[in-house]
Design a protein around this motif. Structure first.
Motif: not given
Length: 339
Positions: A71-78, A282-291
């Motif tokens: 679900a977290l990956y889905a929120s930031i998926w390109d 590179a932006d990833c789940i830790e930056t785009l979702e967690e931060i």
């Protein structure tokens, strides 16, 4: 002159393989489960004896975490490019590095997931690369990141009869090219904001605290990067904080924690912040979702009024100039020899 029946040998070339952590192939629980199994089974990542860890991993974590992570990956998926941001950006970096270094062959791989290190090393070897520079895109060295890339490359080479010569990009946490690129990009992003941050927070990926006591230099590298970046930005100590994110489990991790820092700042009268993540190339789940998502919510809930996440260097001009400069330096001698 080769005999007529001699196997074809490709012309000797130089290869560059940039490597980042990895991502699942899709934001789906079953796919994320496969990715997490590989990632969390790495003894460099989780330094708990396998007899203790594997039952926990297979019996609990892999049955509960994949759906949440998906679900977290889905929120930031390109969605436009149909892939994870990390893989998209790393591919872009490889393409631009190839354009900057046309006399070598550039490719990219992920330590976990696809494209894999074995697959891309084999492709470089098949293309005739007899000398390969491996570039783990981790500015700060850690056994759980840089070392595990080297481990995997070594395992691949172990099965090769004709091995290529190898170089590995060293940590670049204090390299002037890196600090300059970070500062240049951060200044440009902050200039575009509609507010002036009271504090800039540099957030690095966390590591268990015990790794510091075992001799891992990651904490020291992160602190030095933060200090050099602060100085390059011309920000005083009162206007700059360093924090660590992404802790996992009940053990103590490197402090201060990012979420606790963001919770406490409004209580100190600091209501406008900008967060930068210097340890991520590179932006990833830790930056785009967690931060950018969780961090923002945490700060606003605590009373903050303005929040900005400053993107990673990614495939931007400053970041690519840095990567090209680092690669050119590490390739010195090889390129001049013509093969």
């Amino acid at each position: 002159m080769q005999p007529a029946d001699h196997p074809r040998i490709a012309d000797a070339r130089i290869g560059v393989l940039i490597v980042n952590l990895g991502s699942p192939d899709a934001p789906e629980a079953s796919v994320v489960k496969r990715y997490l199994k590989e990632f969390l089974s790495d003894r460099r990542v989780v330094e708990i004896p396998a007899l203790l860890w594997q039952p926990i991993l297979r019996g609990i974590i892999l049955n509960t975490r994949p759906a949440k992570s998906a679900a977290l990956y889905a929120s930031i998926w390109d969605r436009e490019r149909g892939d994870s941001p990390l893989r998209v950006i790393t591919g872009d970096q490889a393409g631009l590095l190839q354009a900057a270094l046309p006399d070598v062959t550039v490719d990219f791989a992920m330590r976990y997931g696809n494209p894999s290190i074995p697959e891309r090393l084999a492709a470089l070897k098949a293309a005739g690369c007899t000398r390969i520079l491996v570039m783990p895109l981790y500015p700060q060295y850690s056994a759980a990141t840089t070392a595990t890339v080297v481990d995997k490359v070594g395992a691949v080479l172990k099965d090769m009869r004709w091995q290529p010569a190898l170089r590995v990009l060293p940590p670049y946490h204090d390299d002037p090219l890196y600090i300059s690129a970070l500062a240049q990009d951060a200044r440009a992003e902050m200039a575009a904001l509609d507010f002036t941050p009271d504090v800039v927070v540099a957030s690095f990926h966390g590591m268990p605290e015990r790794t510091l006591h075992l001799g891992d230099p990651y904490h020291c590298h992160a602190q030095k990067t933060a200090r050099l970046l602060r100085e390059a930005l011309g920000v005083g100590e009162a206007g700059f904080r360093t924090a660590f994110q992404s802790r996992f489990g009940k053990a103590e991790w490197l402090k201060p924690y990012l979420d606790k820092t963001l919770q406490s700042l409004p209580g100190e009268g600091i209501r406008k912040v900008a967060v930068i993540a210097p340890g991520f190339s590179a932006d990833c789940i830790e930056t785009l979702e967690e931060i950018a998502i969780q961090g923002r919510e945490t700060f606003f809930h605590a009373g903050g009024t303005h929040f900005a996440y400053l993107r990673c260097l990614n495939a931007g001009t400053a970041g690519m100039q840095m990567l090209s400069g680092l690669a050119a330096r590490e390739l010195a001698g090889w390129r001049e020899s013509g093969h």
